[in-house]
Design a protein around this motif. Sequence first.
Motif, mmCIF file in Angstrom:
data_model
loop_
_atom_site.group_PDB
_atom_site.id
_atom_site.type_symbol
_atom_site.label_atom_id
_atom_site.label_comp_id
_atom_site.label_asym_id
_atom_site.label_seq_id
_atom_site.Cartn_x
_atom_site.Cartn_y
_atom_site.Cartn_z
ATOM 1 N N SER A 35 11.444 -9.896 2.630
ATOM 2 C CA SER A 35 11.212 -8.522 2.165
ATOM 3 C C SER A 35 9.724 -8.235 2.043
ATOM 4 C CB SER A 35 11.899 -8.303 0.812
ATOM 5 O OG SER A 35 13.286 -8.393 0.947
ATOM 6 N N ARG A 36 8.987 -9.197 1.550
ATOM 7 C CA ARG A 36 7.536 -9.037 1.416
ATOM 8 C C ARG A 36 6.881 -8.888 2.793
ATOM 9 N NH1 ARG A 36 4.307 -9.715 -2.904
ATOM 10 N NH2 ARG A 36 6.062 -10.566 -4.068
ATOM 11 N N ASP A 37 7.338 -9.679 3.781
ATOM 12 C CA ASP A 37 6.823 -9.561 5.149
ATOM 13 C C ASP A 37 7.046 -8.150 5.693
ATOM 14 O OD1 ASP A 37 6.201 -12.333 5.187
ATOM 15 O OD2 ASP A 37 8.104 -12.838 6.186
ATOM 16 N N VAL A 38 8.243 -7.616 5.446
ATOM 17 C CA VAL A 38 8.577 -6.268 5.927
ATOM 18 C C VAL A 38 7.655 -5.240 5.284
ATOM 19 C CG1 VAL A 38 10.346 -4.459 5.960
ATOM 20 C CG2 VAL A 38 10.963 -6.832 6.501
ATOM 21 N N ALA A 39 7.462 -5.352 3.986
ATOM 22 C CA ALA A 39 6.585 -4.407 3.278
ATOM 23 C C ALA A 39 5.167 -4.453 3.861
ATOM 24 C CB ALA A 39 6.573 -4.724 1.790
ATOM 25 N N GLU A 40 4.662 -5.650 4.100
ATOM 26 C CA GLU A 40 3.318 -5.779 4.661
ATOM 27 C C GLU A 40 3.249 -5.220 6.077
ATOM 28 O OE1 GLU A 40 2.020 -9.849 4.268
ATOM 29 O OE2 GLU A 40 2.244 -9.786 2.080
ATOM 30 N N LEU A 41 4.256 -5.536 6.895
ATOM 31 C CA LEU A 41 4.287 -5.061 8.274
ATOM 32 C C LEU A 41 4.310 -3.533 8.336
ATOM 33 C CD1 LEU A 41 6.282 -6.565 11.146
ATOM 34 C CD2 LEU A 41 6.427 -4.127 10.751
ATOM 35 N N LEU A 42 5.030 -2.923 7.402
ATOM 36 C CA LEU A 42 5.154 -1.467 7.400
ATOM 37 C C LEU A 42 4.023 -0.782 6.649
ATOM 38 C CD1 LEU A 42 9.029 -1.120 6.949
ATOM 39 C CD2 LEU A 42 7.680 -1.038 9.062
ATOM 40 N N GLY A 43 3.051 -1.575 6.164
ATOM 41 C CA GLY A 43 1.864 -0.998 5.543
ATOM 42 C C GLY A 43 2.048 -0.521 4.122
ATOM 43 N N SER A 44 3.030 -1.063 3.430
ATOM 44 C CA SER A 44 3.224 -0.676 2.038
ATOM 45 C C SER A 44 2.015 -1.109 1.218
ATOM 46 C CB SER A 44 4.495 -1.329 1.486
ATOM 47 O OG SER A 44 4.638 -1.031 0.110
ATOM 48 N N ARG A 45 1.566 -0.252 0.338
ATOM 49 C CA ARG A 45 0.406 -0.585 -0.501
ATOM 50 C C ARG A 45 0.747 -1.665 -1.509
ATOM 51 N NH1 ARG A 45 -3.260 4.617 -1.051
ATOM 52 N NH2 ARG A 45 -2.688 5.568 0.923
ATOM 53 N N LYS A 46 1.996 -1.719 -1.897
ATOM 54 C CA LYS A 46 2.458 -2.760 -2.814
ATOM 55 C C LYS A 46 3.482 -3.591 -2.060
ATOM 56 C CE LYS A 46 1.831 -0.263 -7.123
ATOM 57 N NZ LYS A 46 2.497 0.190 -8.349
ATOM 58 N N PRO A 47 3.086 -4.749 -1.546
ATOM 59 C CA PRO A 47 4.019 -5.550 -0.729
ATOM 60 C C PRO A 47 5.118 -6.213 -1.564
ATOM 61 C CG PRO A 47 1.939 -6.694 -0.965
ATOM 62 C CD PRO A 47 1.767 -5.370 -1.630
#
Length: 144
Positions: A35-47
């Motif tokens: 889930s953290r990888d996905v957040a980072e890949l999608l550019g979420s400010r809070k991974p």
Amino acid sequence: MTMPHEAVSPPMARSLQAAESIWRTIEQEFGLLTSRDVAELLGSRKPSGSIASTLRNDGSIAGIMRGNSYRFPGFQFDTDHGSVVPVMRDLIAVARENERSDEDLVYWMTSPSSFFHEQDRPVDHLHDKERLLAAARDQFEGTF
């Protein structure tokens, strides 16, 4: 208190081993993102994992349970643009409308298909939306 374990039959053991082998092959080729990888890949400010959970729940991405958390096959992300491959929402909808799990969809996506004259995999056609959706409907809506 330890619970006694039931013996697993040899055919069941082989089946479980084959399934594990498939998931490992998928992970090696495409990655199984956290889930953290996905957040980072999608550019979420809070991974955090919340974006992946939201996308999985609304049918935008497929998630499979590995251990005690979801993993997300990397083929459904456009890493160059930090986005989800658009056809995924439609593929997931077809699968879910036909009571098929995300696991079923991922297995199908990564397995050779006779629908394509090349005998290649649906995942190899992510940018050919109409053809890929026709193949998914053929697979999941087919009657016998």
